[in-house]
Design an enzyme around this catalytic site. Sequence first.
Site, PDB file in Angstrom:
ATOM      1  N   LYS A 160       0.802  -1.568   0.052  1.00 59.43           N
ATOM      2  CA  LYS A 160      -0.432  -0.132   0.003  1.00 59.43           C
ATOM      3  C   LYS A 160       0.838   0.562   0.272  1.00 59.43           C
ATOM      4  CE  LYS A 160       0.529   1.720   3.384  1.00 59.43           C
ATOM      5  NZ  LYS A 160       2.176   2.910   3.520  1.00 59.43           N
ATOM      6  N   TYR A 248      -4.028   3.707   6.389  1.00 53.66           N
ATOM      7  CA  TYR A 248      -4.769   2.328   7.325  1.00 53.66           C
ATOM      8  C   TYR A 248      -6.138   3.622   8.400  1.00 53.66           C
ATOM      9  CZ  TYR A 248      -0.451   0.501   7.279  1.00 53.66           C
ATOM     10  OH  TYR A 248       0.452   0.165   6.956  1.00 53.66           O
TER      11      TYR A 248
HETATM   12  P1  NDP Z   1      13.005   1.668   2.363  1.00 55.87           P
HETATM   13  O1  NDP Z   1      12.876   2.864   1.707  1.00 55.87           O
HETATM   14  O2  NDP Z   1      13.397   1.225   3.415  1.00 55.87           O
HETATM   15  O3  NDP Z   1      12.900   0.843   1.507  1.00 55.87           O
HETATM   16  C1  NDP Z   1      12.203   0.164   0.010  1.00 55.87           C
HETATM   17  C2  NDP Z   1      13.281  -0.123  -1.384  1.00 55.87           C
HETATM   18  O4  NDP Z   1      12.653  -0.023  -1.970  1.00 55.87           O
HETATM   19  C3  NDP Z   1      14.730   0.679  -0.346  1.00 55.87           C
HETATM   20  O5  NDP Z   1      15.765  -0.018   0.298  1.00 55.87           O
HETATM   21  C4  NDP Z   1      15.573   0.014  -2.241  1.00 55.87           C
HETATM   22  O6  NDP Z   1      15.832  -1.490  -1.913  1.00 55.87           O
HETATM   23  C5  NDP Z   1      14.512   0.214  -3.280  1.00 55.87           C
HETATM   24  N1  NDP Z   1      14.431   1.339  -3.815  1.00 55.87           N
HETATM   25  C6  NDP Z   1      14.337   0.839  -5.117  1.00 55.87           C
HETATM   26  N2  NDP Z   1      14.608   2.341  -6.099  1.00 55.87           N
HETATM   27  C7  NDP Z   1      14.239   3.367  -4.834  1.00 55.87           C
HETATM   28  C8  NDP Z   1      14.465   4.724  -4.407  1.00 55.87           C
HETATM   29  N3  NDP Z   1      14.111   5.618  -6.040  1.00 55.87           N
HETATM   30  N4  NDP Z   1      14.215   5.383  -3.516  1.00 55.87           N
HETATM   31  C9  NDP Z   1      14.547   4.471  -2.327  1.00 55.87           C
HETATM   32  N5  NDP Z   1      14.462   3.145  -2.071  1.00 55.87           N
HETATM   33  C10 NDP Z   1      14.349   2.902  -3.662  1.00 55.87           C
HETATM   34  O7  NDP Z   1      10.934   1.335   2.510  1.00 55.87           O
HETATM   35  P2  NDP Z   1       9.483   0.887   3.644  1.00 55.87           P
HETATM   36  O8  NDP Z   1      10.007  -0.140   3.085  1.00 55.87           O
HETATM   37  O9  NDP Z   1       9.465   1.238   4.708  1.00 55.87           O
HETATM   38  O10 NDP Z   1       8.658   1.046   2.227  1.00 55.87           O
HETATM   39  C11 NDP Z   1       8.792   0.407   1.165  1.00 55.87           C
HETATM   40  C12 NDP Z   1       6.713   0.252   0.498  1.00 55.87           C
HETATM   41  O11 NDP Z   1       6.299  -0.700   2.007  1.00 55.87           O
HETATM   42  C13 NDP Z   1       6.159   1.625   0.230  1.00 55.87           C
HETATM   43  O12 NDP Z   1       5.354   1.691  -0.261  1.00 55.87           O
HETATM   44  C14 NDP Z   1       5.390   1.601   1.709  1.00 55.87           C
HETATM   45  O13 NDP Z   1       4.160   2.223   2.115  1.00 55.87           O
HETATM   46  C15 NDP Z   1       5.073   0.140   2.210  1.00 55.87           C
HETATM   47  N6  NDP Z   1       5.335   0.085   3.788  1.00 55.87           N
HETATM   48  C16 NDP Z   1       3.841  -0.784   4.128  1.00 55.87           C
HETATM   49  C17 NDP Z   1       3.575  -0.545   5.530  1.00 55.87           C
HETATM   50  C18 NDP Z   1       2.967  -1.780   5.872  1.00 55.87           C
HETATM   51  O14 NDP Z   1       2.780  -2.062   6.774  1.00 55.87           O
HETATM   52  N7  NDP Z   1       1.643  -2.994   4.732  1.00 55.87           N
HETATM   53  C19 NDP Z   1       5.010  -0.592   6.062  1.00 55.87           C
HETATM   54  C20 NDP Z   1       5.870   0.013   5.865  1.00 55.87           C
HETATM   55  C21 NDP Z   1       6.273   0.693   4.748  1.00 55.87           C
HETATM   56  P3  NDP Z   1      17.417  -1.713  -2.560  1.00 55.87           P
HETATM   57  O15 NDP Z   1      18.014  -1.017  -1.713  1.00 55.87           O
HETATM   58  O16 NDP Z   1      16.740  -3.650  -2.028  1.00 55.87           O
HETATM   59  O17 NDP Z   1      17.412  -1.512  -4.470  1.00 55.87           O
END
Ligand code: NDP
Length: 418
Positions: A160, A248
């Site tokens: 989401k 949420y």
């Molecule tokens: P993070 O920033 O921690 O992780 C995002 C990952 O996406 C990065 O680590 C990277 O992985 C990859 N990525 C690829 N391109 C980019 C870019 N241009 N900028 C930044 N990151 C990029 O975010 P979250 O894990 O907190 O959130 C990710 C998704 O999950 C969002 O859509 C958020 O809304 C959702 N979410 C849902 C939750 C839930 O409870 N359902 C809770 C938290 C988040 P790599 O280094 O491996 O390429």
Amino acid sequence: MAQDDAELPRSVTRRTFVGAAGASLLTGAAAMGQDLAAPPNRAVGRPQPQLGSSDPLPEERKLGFAVVGLGKLALGEIVDAFAATRRARLTALVSGNREKASRVAAQYGVPENGIYSYDDFDRIAEDPRIQIVYIVLPNSLHADFTIRALRAGKHVLCEKPMATNVADCERMIEAARTANRKLMIAYRCQFEPHNLTAMRMLRRRELGDLRIVSADIGRSTNPDDPADQWRLDRELAGSGSLFDIGIYALNAARFLVNEEPVEVRAQLFAAPGDVRFREVEDVVAWQMRFPSGVLFHGSTSYSYAFTNTIQVIGTEGLMTFDPSMEYHAQRLRVRGRGQDRVMQWSPIDQFAREIDHFCMAITDNIPVVADGEEGLQDVRLMLAILEAGRTGRPVSTDWGYRRTADPATAVPDGQGVA
Ligand code: NDP
């Protein structure tokens, strides 16, 4: 053929085994494992014993997942959740950081040749170890990677918010239809026992007639945290607190009331000079009106102290979730009709339940709880709320959407669900 059919003895049809909720049922001679045509004094094979609902399937019958984007959520919750799933296994990783991906792969038993980059992602089409792709990228990247995965013939579980605009949501839904693959939006709370219990109590009218739902969900963003940097960047996040955490409250109000809002009003606020809110919204305070007259009022923010509460008030009682959307520590208090109960069950992996539901929806071809239309509905409503906030005028949201599957009935009972 549903995957479970593989274990059925030839003499017994699937019809014998499947109950109303997709649960395995055996009756009479078939339950005893007898070959109905054979004389009783002959040695006969028996069907494999039925697995208890919490027993994992054998590895070869689990569906393989590729997790895309190894950030906070993926590494903090999702990769570990596979150990608690019954029907899924982690078979591939997609990351822009090969070194990190190799470390994670070694830790979770993913082979080196199961690691993909964003550039060679489309090669997953030739990888039979992957049936489902779980998109855990920044919001504005959800649509393109979902569509690429669907075109590669994979089912998609997407975090989401589904996307940052209606057109992208519609492209994702259309891509799933064209590819004849399933698409689910990862609304974990719809699989979480406290939320499921609340939904079922409300469907049984245990609070009487509902009057109002209120919710406040917020936290303080930290511009030094990479996971917050993209959240404050409109191009990657699409929007601010509402799309990230206010969603949420919106989604919960809809599944608790079990109706769709027909009108929204809102106000926006950001402290002048707070550099975090040059591109995205901070405080959104909004109201919604449901067709039965139930009202919602709530707020979300990226500058609150940690806040995470939802309350439902009816003519005969009230329920309070505090906290309401934790990964492992929900708490539900229900008061009314002479009772005051606090429910707080031991931690349960809601991500695992969500993943298992999607696997079952695929193997047994049942409706997906939280399908693409559900994700689109929230995106449309959030855009309407922001428009109401910008214009100061109410916005009609009475466009006739109805969800396909109510989680209160579609999600099977599990640990702690009353
Ligand atoms: P993070 O920033 O921690 O992780 C995002 C990952 O996406 C990065 O680590 C990277 O992985 C990859 N990525 C690829 N391109 C980019 C870019 N241009 N900028 C930044 N990151 C990029 O975010 P979250 O894990 O907190 O959130 C990710 C998704 O999950 C969002 O859509 C958020 O809304 C959702 N979410 C849902 C939750 C839930 O409870 N359902 C809770 C938290 C988040 P790599 O280094 O491996 O390429």
